[in-house]
Design a protein around this motif. Structure first.
Motif, PDB file in Angstrom:
ATOM      1  N   GLN A 114       0.849  -1.182   0.000  1.00 40.71           N
ATOM      2  CA  GLN A 114       0.000   0.000   0.000  1.00 40.71           C
ATOM      3  C   GLN A 114       0.888   1.235   0.000  1.00 40.71           C
ATOM      4  O   GLN A 114       0.721   2.148   0.793  1.00 40.71           O
ATOM      5  N   ALA A 136      -4.133   1.934  -2.784  1.00 38.50           N
ATOM      6  CA  ALA A 136      -3.810   2.572  -1.502  1.00 38.50           C
ATOM      7  C   ALA A 136      -4.612   3.852  -1.345  1.00 38.50           C
ATOM      8  O   ALA A 136      -4.643   4.711  -2.233  1.00 38.50           O
ATOM      9  N   ALA A 137      -5.263   3.978  -0.186  1.00 37.56           N
ATOM     10  CA  ALA A 137      -6.067   5.172   0.089  1.00 37.56           C
ATOM     11  C   ALA A 137      -5.299   6.221   0.872  1.00 37.56           C
ATOM     12  O   ALA A 137      -5.843   7.278   1.181  1.00 37.56           O
ATOM     13  N   GLY A 138      -4.024   5.946   1.211  1.00 39.88           N
ATOM     14  CA  GLY A 138      -3.224   6.914   1.945  1.00 39.88           C
ATOM     15  C   GLY A 138      -2.816   8.095   1.080  1.00 39.88           C
ATOM     16  O   GLY A 138      -3.081   8.137  -0.128  1.00 39.88           O
ATOM     17  N   PRO A 139      -2.135   9.070   1.682  1.00 37.91           N
ATOM     18  CA  PRO A 139      -1.766  10.282   0.938  1.00 37.91           C
ATOM     19  C   PRO A 139      -0.889  10.012  -0.273  1.00 37.91           C
ATOM     20  O   PRO A 139      -0.983  10.720  -1.274  1.00 37.91           O
ATOM     21  N   GLU A 140      -0.023   8.984  -0.221  1.00 28.56           N
ATOM     22  CA  GLU A 140       0.901   8.713  -1.316  1.00 28.56           C
ATOM     23  C   GLU A 140       0.358   7.680  -2.314  1.00 28.56           C
ATOM     24  O   GLU A 140       1.034   7.356  -3.290  1.00 28.56           O
ATOM     25  N   GLY A 141      -0.823   7.135  -2.058  1.00 31.01           N
ATOM     26  CA  GLY A 141      -1.410   6.180  -2.985  1.00 31.01           C
ATOM     27  C   GLY A 141      -2.118   6.877  -4.138  1.00 31.01           C
ATOM     28  O   GLY A 141      -2.179   8.104  -4.227  1.00 31.01           O
ATOM     29  N   ASN A 168      -2.973  10.723  -4.130  1.00 34.01           N
ATOM     30  CA  ASN A 168      -4.238  11.138  -3.538  1.00 34.01           C
ATOM     31  C   ASN A 168      -4.203  12.559  -2.976  1.00 34.01           C
ATOM     32  O   ASN A 168      -5.157  13.321  -3.134  1.00 34.01           O
ATOM     33  N   ARG A 169      -3.108  12.926  -2.299  1.00 34.80           N
ATOM     34  CA  ARG A 169      -3.104  14.221  -1.622  1.00 34.80           C
ATOM     35  C   ARG A 169      -2.959  15.401  -2.586  1.00 34.80           C
ATOM     36  O   ARG A 169      -3.197  16.550  -2.195  1.00 34.80           O
TER      37      ARG A 169
END
Length: 385
Positions: free
Chosen positions: A43, A50-55, A200-201
């Motif tokens: 992830q 990946a739902a995180g900031p870097e995904g 994502n961010r």
């Protein structure tokens, strides 16, 4: 009294076994958690799931909402199989695990390639020698006739690249361009810094989302490939289990079993062996007399005098207000207080060594007289320390 002691012993035994069981349970949970880490899906950076900031899950969901099919491949075999169905754009992230031939084969099998995290090797193989030209974090307009970029609007390109001899060069900034490319149709190769544009961010900023949709959604199908160790000649280092001889694991298990058995054997009794603690009180005078007899039997007048000097130094330091001063400083302060020879006071408190009991008695008398003299100078109203 006789009934309370066994009950207390049983309570301690139960608590001890409960503590052991809790420790084993915690250790098991820790091992299970560590083992589970290895089975968790990747992830990380530019991961489409990946739902995180870097995904990059947000971009994938937007593509799917627009009817674009997105296939995620985490190994080269799956990527080639998905590209073999035809008509798919290849979006490839970190290409470090791949060999040169592998990268070229993937690009030739795709209906267009987008390098999301281009390396110097990628630019050399697929873009005719373009190079990194630094990083730019300023809002930049497309300033080119490439349709996918021209209709997307301004972006913050991040890493920029040189574009010598390339047909596609958009977002001029600094010493390079934020998007470079070559070819057309199935042979088109585009390079951009997706870590600054399509994660994502940053996706909702400026024209980032529009640029991602235009670059990846043109064919209606995307194969998003995340190369893994083992996809090329670069392989993962062997694990500790692969390096150790086969007899090591059984030996460790046998050793652990022995430790557990020994713990159970030795731990069958908990708590003290007697029902009550029986403290013994010894008068200070008896302790002093006993130590004196030991010194006398050992013929050690120096050790006996050291004990007397230690107590005298402690009293003198308190009397002279020196606190935690060392012995030499206390002796010098006492000599200054008495206005007497410094060497003589140091001899009484530190240096003179008795050779027999007679000299020990004389040294003890000199200590007592020195302490009394200092006491008289500090507190003249009293005659004794």
């Amino acid at each position: 009294m006789t009934t309370a002691a066994p009950a207390s012993g049983r309570t301690r035994s139960v608590l001890a076994w409960a503590g052991i069981a809790a420790g084993v349970l915690v250790a098991g949970l820790g091992v299970a958690a560590i083992a589970g880490i290895g089975t968790m899906p990747a992830q990380g950076l530019l991961d489409p799931e990946a739902a995180g900031p870097e995904g990059s899950r947000a971009l994938v969901e937007v593509l799917r909402d627009r009817g674009v099919e997105v296939d995620v491949a985490r190994d080269r075999t799956s990527a080639l199989a998905a590209l073999g169905e035809g008509g798919a754009t290849l979006a490839i992230a970190d290409t470090a695990p791949l060999d040169d031939d592998d990268l070229e084969d993937l690009a030739s099998a795709a209906a267009g390639t987008v390098l999301l995290e281009p390396r110097t090797r990628d630019l050399r193989l697929l873009l005719g020698g373009a190079q990194s030209a630094g990083f730019v974090d300023e809002l930049t307009a497309p300033a080119c006739d490439f349709p996918d970029a021209a209709v997307s609007g301004s972006v913050r390109p991040g890493e920029v690249f040189t574009a010598d001899g390339l047909r596609i060069a958009c977002y001029p900034a600094g010493a390079g361009f934020g998007l470079v490319g070559t070819g057309s149709g199935p042979d088109r190769v585009i390079a951009l810094d997706a870590t600054s544009l399509l994660v994502n961010r940053h996706l909702a900023e400026d024209g980032h989302a529009a640029l991602g949709l235009n670059l990846l959604g043109g064919t209606g199908r995307v194969v998003w490939y995340l190369p893994a160790l083992g996809d090329g000649s670069l392989t993962a280092a062997p694990s500790l289990g692969e390096l150790t001889p086969p007899w090591v694991t059984p030996a460790i298990l046998l050793l652990l079993g022995s430790v557990v058995a020994a713990g159970i054997w030795r731990g069958r009794r908990f708590g003290p062996l007697v029902a009550e603690n029986l403290p013994v009180t010894v008068r200070a005078s008896e302790t002093t007399e006993g130590r004196a007899r030991l010194y006398a039997a050992a013929a050690e007048p120096v050790h006996a005098l050291d004990q007397l000097r230690r107590d005298s130094l402690r009293r003198l330091a308190r009397l002279l207000g020196l606190g935690a001063a060392d012995a030499g400083a206390i002796a010098d302060a006492a000599a200054a207080r008495l206005d007497t020879d410094r060497a003589r006071v140091r001899g009484i408190l530190l240096d003179d060594l008795p050779r027999n009991d007679r000299e020990l008695v004389d040294a003890a008398d000199r200590l007592r007289e020195l302490e009394a003299a200092v006491h008289r100078t500090v507190r003249p109203e009293r005659n004794t320390p």
